[in-house]
Scaffold this motif. Structure first.
Motif, PDB file in Angstrom:
ATOM      1  N   VAL A   1       9.953  23.982 -37.728  1.00 17.26           N
ATOM      2  CA  VAL A   1       9.211  24.094 -36.471  1.00 17.26           C
ATOM      3  C   VAL A   1      10.166  24.197 -35.289  1.00 17.26           C
ATOM      4  N   GLY A   2       9.980  25.222 -34.475  1.00 15.55           N
ATOM      5  CA  GLY A   2      10.700  25.339 -33.221  1.00 15.55           C
ATOM      6  C   GLY A   2       9.972  24.562 -32.138  1.00 15.55           C
ATOM      7  N   LEU A   3      10.691  23.701 -31.433  1.00 16.93           N
ATOM      8  CA  LEU A   3      10.095  22.837 -30.405  1.00 16.93           C
ATOM      9  C   LEU A   3      10.334  23.462 -29.036  1.00 16.93           C
ATOM     10  N   GLN A   4       9.248  23.715 -28.304  1.00 21.92           N
ATOM     11  CA  GLN A   4       9.340  24.351 -27.000  1.00 21.92           C
ATOM     12  C   GLN A   4       8.479  23.604 -25.987  1.00 21.92           C
ATOM     13  N   CYS A   5       8.884  23.666 -24.717  1.00 24.70           N
ATOM     14  CA  CYS A   5       8.025  23.188 -23.636  1.00 24.70           C
ATOM     15  C   CYS A   5       8.184  24.124 -22.453  1.00 24.70           C
ATOM     16  N   GLY A   6       7.126  24.324 -21.704  1.00 22.56           N
ATOM     17  CA  GLY A   6       7.181  25.201 -20.549  1.00 22.56           C
ATOM     18  C   GLY A   6       6.044  24.901 -19.604  1.00 22.56           C
ATOM     19  N   GLY A   7       6.262  25.167 -18.318  1.00 25.41           N
ATOM     20  CA  GLY A   7       5.252  24.788 -17.342  1.00 25.41           C
ATOM     21  C   GLY A   7       5.016  23.287 -17.404  1.00 25.41           C
ATOM     22  N   SER A   8       6.101  22.515 -17.475  1.00 23.10           N
ATOM     23  CA  SER A   8       5.976  21.062 -17.619  1.00 23.10           C
ATOM     24  C   SER A   8       5.498  20.423 -16.325  1.00 23.10           C
ATOM     25  N   ASP A   9       4.855  19.273 -16.460  1.00 22.06           N
ATOM     26  CA  ASP A   9       4.419  18.504 -15.296  1.00 22.06           C
ATOM     27  C   ASP A   9       4.820  17.042 -15.469  1.00 22.06           C
ATOM     28  N   GLY A  10       4.353  16.194 -14.565  1.00 19.14           N
ATOM     29  CA  GLY A  10       4.712  14.785 -14.609  1.00 19.14           C
ATOM     30  C   GLY A  10       4.203  14.061 -15.839  1.00 19.14           C
ATOM     31  N   TRP A  11       3.238  14.657 -16.538  1.00 15.56           N
ATOM     32  CA  TRP A  11       2.682  14.019 -17.731  1.00 15.56           C
ATOM     33  C   TRP A  11       3.326  14.511 -19.019  1.00 15.56           C
ATOM     34  N   SER A  12       4.053  15.626 -18.970  1.00 15.90           N
ATOM     35  CA  SER A  12       4.605  16.200 -20.195  1.00 15.90           C
ATOM     36  C   SER A  12       5.468  15.196 -20.960  1.00 15.90           C
ATOM     37  N   GLY A  13       6.301  14.457 -20.238  1.00 21.05           N
ATOM     38  CA  GLY A  13       7.179  13.484 -20.868  1.00 21.05           C
ATOM     39  C   GLY A  13       6.503  12.177 -21.216  1.00 21.05           C
ATOM     40  N   VAL A  14       5.210  12.065 -20.876  1.00 25.05           N
ATOM     41  CA  VAL A  14       4.464  10.831 -21.134  1.00 25.05           C
ATOM     42  C   VAL A  14       3.491  11.008 -22.297  1.00 25.05           C
ATOM     43  N   THR A  15       2.912  12.193 -22.413  1.00 26.04           N
ATOM     44  CA  THR A  15       1.871  12.437 -23.425  1.00 26.04           C
ATOM     45  C   THR A  15       2.309  13.489 -24.444  1.00 26.04           C
ATOM     46  N   ALA A  16       2.357  14.761 -24.033  1.00 26.30           N
ATOM     47  CA  ALA A  16       2.545  15.866 -24.978  1.00 26.30           C
ATOM     48  C   ALA A  16       3.887  15.811 -25.698  1.00 26.30           C
ATOM     49  N   ASN A  17       4.977  15.609 -24.954  1.00 25.45           N
ATOM     50  CA  ASN A  17       6.293  15.640 -25.593  1.00 25.45           C
ATOM     51  C   ASN A  17       6.510  14.483 -26.561  1.00 25.45           C
ATOM     52  N   PRO A  18       6.242  13.231 -26.165  1.00 27.13           N
ATOM     53  CA  PRO A  18       6.416  12.166 -27.159  1.00 27.13           C
ATOM     54  C   PRO A  18       5.420  12.255 -28.321  1.00 27.13           C
ATOM     55  N   ALA A  19       4.228  12.803 -28.071  1.00 26.38           N
ATOM     56  CA  ALA A  19       3.281  12.989 -29.176  1.00 26.38           C
ATOM     57  C   ALA A  19       3.814  14.029 -30.157  1.00 26.38           C
TER      58      ALA A  19
ATOM     59  N   PRO B   1       0.817  -1.214   0.000  1.00 29.89           N
ATOM     60  CA  PRO B   1       0.000   0.000   0.000  1.00 29.89           C
ATOM     61  C   PRO B   1       0.851   1.264   0.000  1.00 29.89           C
ATOM     62  N   ALA B   2       0.228   2.359  -0.434  1.00 31.97           N
ATOM     63  CA  ALA B   2       0.905   3.652  -0.420  1.00 31.97           C
ATOM     64  C   ALA B   2       1.230   4.047   1.014  1.00 31.97           C
ATOM     65  N   ARG B   3       2.461   4.472   1.243  1.00 30.16           N
ATOM     66  CA  ARG B   3       2.893   4.886   2.572  1.00 30.16           C
ATOM     67  C   ARG B   3       2.739   6.392   2.785  1.00 30.16           C
ATOM     68  N   ALA B   4       2.340   7.112   1.709  1.00 27.92           N
ATOM     69  CA  ALA B   4       2.113   8.552   1.781  1.00 27.92           C
ATOM     70  C   ALA B   4       1.120   8.917   0.684  1.00 27.92           C
ATOM     71  N   ALA B   5       0.493  10.072   0.834  1.00 26.29           N
ATOM     72  CA  ALA B   5      -0.394  10.561  -0.216  1.00 26.29           C
ATOM     73  C   ALA B   5       0.445  10.940  -1.438  1.00 26.29           C
ATOM     74  N   VAL B   6      -0.030  10.536  -2.610  1.00 24.50           N
ATOM     75  CA  VAL B   6       0.690  10.808  -3.866  1.00 24.50           C
ATOM     76  C   VAL B   6      -0.281  11.474  -4.832  1.00 24.50           C
ATOM     77  N   ALA B   7       0.035  12.712  -5.242  1.00 21.87           N
ATOM     78  CA  ALA B   7      -0.832  13.459  -6.152  1.00 21.87           C
ATOM     79  C   ALA B   7      -0.683  12.950  -7.582  1.00 21.87           C
ATOM     80  N   THR B   8      -1.709  13.156  -8.369  1.00 22.98           N
ATOM     81  CA  THR B   8      -1.657  12.746  -9.769  1.00 22.98           C
ATOM     82  C   THR B   8      -0.449  13.360 -10.465  1.00 22.98           C
ATOM     83  N   GLY B   9       0.224  12.551 -11.279  1.00 22.28           N
ATOM     84  CA  GLY B   9       1.417  12.996 -11.978  1.00 22.28           C
ATOM     85  C   GLY B   9       2.703  12.813 -11.199  1.00 22.28           C
ATOM     86  N   HIS B  10       2.591  12.495  -9.903  1.00 24.84           N
ATOM     87  CA  HIS B  10       3.779  12.295  -9.076  1.00 24.84           C
ATOM     88  C   HIS B  10       4.178  10.826  -9.077  1.00 24.84           C
TER      89      HIS B  10
END
Length: 501
Positions: free
Chosen positions: A263-281, A32-41
């Motif tokens: 095309v210039g490739l930029q990312c900003g205000g990234s979160d835990g999902w950026s490298g899973v969805t938006a960036n690889p897409a 079980p989780a030993r601490a609270a874990v927020a989405t994307g963490h």
């Protein structure tokens, strides 16, 4: 449906798909989780001893500050940086896999007299020095978009803080001249008016000569001192721009190959999902673009640190790899000189969104470049010459990086975000890609594409194709969300690295 995502079988952590409470045991975890874990963490799926390596994406993202147990929240309190040699081998060129050539993709572009192709039709008012900023703004303000003829996208002033206060031969003056020259040549401009004061270090004649530019019908110049003062310079500039607008209105779009897109490739205000969805897409879209003969630029050198081995493995030659390593060495020395650490790069928003170290952030950021070979490495605002994927050296500050990409020739920007960036960059339209459904819905007026369907089973290739098709539509003149909101007049930020005297 599982409440955690395991990106690679070798990973020591899983990513929470929703908020996990203490005591919850999501599928995929053995305790079980030993601490609270927020989405994307991150939540530990394997125990890691103190000092042990921690992996995500099958790659090292840091070392455990203390022993990590299964179910622990893995973040800044128990995850620290790893050394450069920890599991990040760089075998130059081993992952070079040329893409199968494709054809047929087109957009309605603007073909200039010298065969350069633009995606927009602007009049630019450039400034040689900060002292001419107000005059340039007043000239541009005399031409509101609502009063312009059809086919003219706008009259935009590009002001900055440089041009004087130092030697005319300083590195910052050279860098500013190169950046301004890149804008003066940019195919998204029909024509340019340069406004100077007259006594600045960045003298207009010397700048034009240094950059191989010549004044003419589509490149005009005036100085406030020669015009007789502020009001007279504004009046003279308005007369010039009125003539340029009349000529720009004659321009017509025509179908051209997607090979004319850069095309210039930029990312900003990234979160835990950026490298899973938006960036690889976006990476999948880049692969499509390059396969059709187009080009893309990855940048933000401090934000590839820790993932450079992935680019070196795709370097088309040892010379390309050497140029990338040289830029990374420069940044290490630059950070040391100013008492900084490159790992300070993750912002408060990045941390809140679940990213912990620059290694983790960089691994996600590099995903924007797809799988195509890395064909060249260029300096900030240097003209892009190679087809396919190139890397342009720049800081990790988005407006500064995008300014350099546009000066290098990007006629379109695609910007991924997880926290909600509101970025635009005239004269290049900016497309925003949201990494998660909450952001795409909450800030729908700013987001062009929602990449979150990747988390619910949509093939990455399908989301990538949607981004590619959006590139073609926007390049054809369809406004991006940032353009519809009028964003992009204030994001011209040339890189300043030197001292003021």
């Amino acid at each position: 449906m599982s409440r955690v995502l395991i990106l690679n079988p070798a990973d020591d952590v899983a990513i929470a798909l929703d908020d996990i409470a203490v005591g919850d045991t999501p599928e995929g975890l053995d305790a079980p989780a030993r601490a609270a874990v927020a989405t994307g963490h991150k939540i530990a799926r394997r125990a890691v001893e103190a000092g042990g390596l921690v992996r995500r994406y099958g790659q090292v993202i840091g070392r455990a500050r203390a022993a990590i147990a299964v179910g622990d929240h893995v973040h800044v309190h128990n995850l620290a940086m790893a050394m450069a040699e920890d599991g990040r081998e760089a075998e130059v060129g081993v992952d070079v896999k040329p893409l199968e050539a494709l054809s047929g993709a087109t957009f309605n572009g603007i073909v200039r007299a010298d065969d350069r192709v633009g995606t927009r039709n602007y009049i630019g008012v450039l400034t040689s020095v900060n002292c001419s900023a107000t005059v340039a703004r007043r000239i541009a303000d005399a031409f509101p978009d609502s009063a312009l003829p059809q086919g003219v996208d706008g009259v935009v002033a590009f002001t900055h803080q440089g041009g004087c206060g130092g030697s005319s031969l300083s590195s910052d003056t050279t860098l500013l001249q190169r950046t301004l020259a890149g804008y003066a040549r940019h195919p998204n401009f029909h024509s340019i008016l340069i406004v100077g004061l007259g006594c600045e270090a960045n003298q207009i004649p010397a700048w034009l000569a240094n950059e191989g530019l010549e004044a003419g019908p589509s490149l005009r110049a005036l100085t406030i001192q020669e015009a007789g003062g502020t009001a007279r310079a504004i009046e003279a500039g308005i007369e010039v721009v009125r003539e340029l607008v009349s000529e720009a209105a004659k321009v017509q779009r025509q179908p051209v190959s997607a090979a004319h897109l850069t095309v210039g490739l930029q990312c900003g205000g990234s979160d835990g999902w950026s490298g899973v969805t938006a960036n690889p897409a976006l990476g999948a879209a880049v692969d499509l673009l390059v396969a059709h003969g187009g080009s893309a630029m990855l940048s933000e050198t401090p934000e590839i640190w820790g993932a450079e081995h992935l680019l070196l493995r795709r370097a088309a030659s040892q010379a390309v790899a050497d140029r990338l390593n040289a830029r990374l060495e420069w940044w290490r020395a630059y950070a040391d000189k100013h008492g900084m650490e490159l790992n300070n790069n993750p912002s408060p928003g990045n941390l809140k969104g679940g990213l912990t170290t620059i290694l983790e952030k960089s691994l996600g950021a590099v995903a924007k470049s797809g799988s195509t070979p890395l064909n060249d490495v260029i300096g900030y605002a240097e003209p892009l010459t190679a087809r396919g994927l190139s890397f342009m050296d720049s800081p990790g500050y988005d407006p500064c990086s995008a300014t350099g990409q546009i000066a290098s020739g990007a006629n379109l920007i695609v910007f991924t975000t997880g926290r909600g960036s509101v970025f635009g960059a005239k004269p290049a339209p900016s497309i925003k890609v949201a990494s998660n459904a909450k952001l795409a819905s909450w800030m729908d007026e700013d987001m062009d594409i929602d990449a979150s369907p990747v988390l619910t089973g949509a093939p990455m290739e399908d989301v990538g194709r949607a981004i590619f098709e959006r590139m073609l539509a926007v390049a054809s003149g369809e406004p991006s969300k940032s353009e519809a909101l009028g964003i992009g007049d204030n994001e011209f930020v040339p890189w300043q690295v030197g001292a003021y005297l």
